[in-house]
Write a protein that holds these residues in place. Structure first.
Motif, mmCIF file in Angstrom:
data_model
loop_
_atom_site.group_PDB
_atom_site.id
_atom_site.type_symbol
_atom_site.label_atom_id
_atom_site.label_comp_id
_atom_site.label_asym_id
_atom_site.label_seq_id
_atom_site.Cartn_x
_atom_site.Cartn_y
_atom_site.Cartn_z
ATOM 1 N N PHE A 105 66.395 100.678 28.312
ATOM 2 C CA PHE A 105 65.929 99.495 29.033
ATOM 3 C C PHE A 105 65.638 99.914 30.468
ATOM 4 O O PHE A 105 66.462 100.551 31.114
ATOM 5 N N GLU A 106 64.457 99.540 30.970
ATOM 6 C CA GLU A 106 64.141 99.829 32.361
ATOM 7 C C GLU A 106 63.813 98.542 33.091
ATOM 8 O O GLU A 106 63.046 97.699 32.588
ATOM 9 N N PHE A 107 64.341 98.409 34.296
ATOM 10 C CA PHE A 107 64.105 97.231 35.135
ATOM 11 C C PHE A 107 63.197 97.612 36.293
ATOM 12 O O PHE A 107 63.404 98.622 36.958
ATOM 13 N N GLY A 108 62.180 96.760 36.539
ATOM 14 C CA GLY A 108 61.263 97.035 37.633
ATOM 15 C C GLY A 108 60.571 98.369 37.455
ATOM 16 O O GLY A 108 60.790 99.308 38.232
ATOM 17 N N GLY A 176 67.683 101.351 36.391
ATOM 18 C CA GLY A 176 66.968 100.610 37.421
ATOM 19 C C GLY A 176 66.810 101.479 38.648
ATOM 20 O O GLY A 176 67.804 101.835 39.289
ATOM 21 N N ASN A 177 65.578 101.861 38.961
ATOM 22 C CA ASN A 177 65.303 102.660 40.146
ATOM 23 C C ASN A 177 64.704 101.763 41.218
ATOM 24 O O ASN A 177 63.647 101.185 41.020
ATOM 25 N N GLU A 178 65.392 101.642 42.347
ATOM 26 C CA GLU A 178 64.982 100.766 43.446
ATOM 27 C C GLU A 178 64.747 99.327 42.969
ATOM 28 O O GLU A 178 63.704 98.733 43.192
ATOM 29 N N VAL A 179 65.759 98.802 42.316
ATOM 30 C CA VAL A 179 65.752 97.415 41.866
ATOM 31 C C VAL A 179 66.689 96.561 42.718
ATOM 32 O O VAL A 179 66.324 95.470 43.171
ATOM 33 N N LEU A 180 67.881 97.057 42.977
ATOM 34 C CA LEU A 180 68.880 96.285 43.713
ATOM 35 C C LEU A 180 68.421 95.950 45.128
ATOM 36 O O LEU A 180 68.716 94.867 45.647
ATOM 37 N N ASP A 181 67.694 96.858 45.775
ATOM 38 C CA ASP A 181 67.314 96.633 47.173
ATOM 39 C C ASP A 181 66.332 95.490 47.346
ATOM 40 O O ASP A 181 66.183 94.953 48.450
ATOM 41 N N ALA A 182 65.633 95.110 46.279
ATOM 42 C CA ALA A 182 64.647 94.033 46.368
ATOM 43 C C ALA A 182 65.208 92.689 45.934
ATOM 44 O O ALA A 182 64.460 91.729 45.770
#
Length: 409
Positions: A105-108, A176-182
């Motif tokens: 599963f990939e987010f963003g 999730g790569n660079e998901v939390l920061d947004a």
């Protein structure tokens, strides 16, 4: 967080972009009015980024690329070099094998380059992946992802699906790569009498518009008010040796996202990669202006009111809060470390060595990208990786065997 920029310091988005932004401004102004004239910044950030059809991530404005000339706003690791995906494939393979699962599963997912690279590499290694699920709200990005994957691995595109929300339960490897920061953050400012919440008001209800650059004007202004702070948040804020005017963030949305992921995961691994700090560094008294940052045409600045809907708005991640949330939700903390160490442990140097150094046209750009990914002065130290697991051997992901920094959280 600067309230304005120097005139002409940023390029104009053009008539179509300005019209798009103006439509979002009107939408936000209506919500502010309906809320009694004031919105917490977290809600403003949510509207600016995710309003259907108008927000930066949901309205087709987001641009991934390597330079402002291509109309992009920032570059992420998968866009920088395909070596990133090929390297991250190793811990993903470890996680799939250890958990006995067969779905990623990939987010963003951005332009789809990470997905394409992972699928290609895992297939070459004969690691079974029955399905690759992308969770992304942007219709425009979904089409770009589909095209990227079809171009890179046409024989695997039928294994990819797109969904809006996670199922009630899932198993596999989530990344999730660079998901939390947004994810939207609340802003807090220290006043003479205690902590206030920083919110947003519309200037159309009074006051003069302020020029913010390139002839643009800001429709919004800051307004600090006394609002409800739960005991845990107050304990955190009161522990900061902060002078009057100190500004910082809290990460309710990112923690809720992490909690939901962990609670829905029945077996497998969660890998989150982003820029940020452990709590003691995040809330250090010297970080007096917080970490809120905006990206527009590869220029970072501090004005979230500039061109709403056309620029990215981010904040660094409090990894202590994320780690504690994952543990409280029932996961094992498998590791926490810098991106540089994580990639080197995962074989980035070996991946680079596959390129013939005599082929300077191919090797030099790849070597420069690797340097950016692992250098302490670039992404290597600022970016961190945190991993959670359920039903897996804590030592299964070899990337965390050395250099783990969980003790600093």
């Amino acid at each position: 967080m600067a309230s304005h920029l120097e005139p002409d310091s940023l390029p104009s988005p053009g008539e179509d972009g300005l019209a798009h932004s103006a439509a979002l401004v009107a939408r936000i102004e209506r919500e502010i009015e309906a809320a009694g004239g004031w919105l917490p910044f977290s809600r403003y950030m949510e509207l600016a980024l995710y309003t259907p059809g108008l927000g930066y991530y949901s309205g087709g404005s987001v641009r991934f690329g390597r330079r402002p000339e291509d109309g992009s706003d920032f570059v992420t690791a998968p866009e920088l070099t395909p070596l990133f995906a090929r390297t991250v494939a190793r811990p993903v393979a470890d996680a799939l094998t250890s958990s006995g699962t067969r779905e990623v599963f990939e987010f963003g997912a951005g332009t789809g380059k990470l997905a394409a690279g992972l699928l290609e590499t895992l297939d070459r290694w004969s690691v079974p992946v029955d399905r690759y699920t992308i969770v992304d709200l942007s219709g425009a990005l979904r089409e770009q992802q589909r095209q990227t994957i079809a171009d890179r691995v046409p024989h695997l595109v039928d294994r990819v699906r797109w969904i809006d929300v996670l199922p009630e339960q899932f198993e596999g490897v989530a990344i999730g790569n660079e998901v939390l920061d947004a994810m939207p953050v609340r802003l807090h400012v220290r006043s003479e009498n205690g902590w206030l919440e920083r919110g947003v008001v519309a200037k159309s209800r009074g006051g003069e518009a302020i020029e913010v650059g390139s002839g643009a004007t800001s429709a919004f202004a800051w307004d600090d008010r006394s609002t409800a702070h739960d005991d845990a948040l107050l304990t955190l804020l009161d522990a900061i040796d902060a002078d009057e005017g100190f500004v910082t963030e809290s990460h309710e949305a990112a923690r809720a996202f992490t909690r939901t992921l962990v609670e829905k995961l029945t077996r497998g691994v969660i890998l989150l990669i982003d820029y940020g700090f452990p709590e003691r560094e995040y809330y250090h008294p010297q970080r007096a202006e917080g970490t809120l940052m905006c990206h527009y045409r590869h220029r970072a600045h501090g004005d979230p009111f500039l061109y709403p809907g056309l620029q990215d708005i981010t904040a660094h991640v409090d990894f202590t809060g994320i780690a504690q949330t994952g543990i409280d939700a029932g996961a094992d903390l498998l590791g926490y470390m810098t991106q540089g160490r994580f990639l080197l442990n995962s074989g980035l140097a070996d991946t680079l060595s596959d390129i013939d150094p005599r082929d300077t046209i191919a090797f030099l750009p790849a070597a420069n990208a690797v340097q950016k990914l692992v250098s302490e002065a670039e992404m290597g130290e600022l970016f961190k990786v945190v991993a959670f697991g359920k039903g897996v051997d804590p030592d299964a992901i070899t990337a965390f065997v050395s250099g783990d920094r969980s003790h600093t959280l």
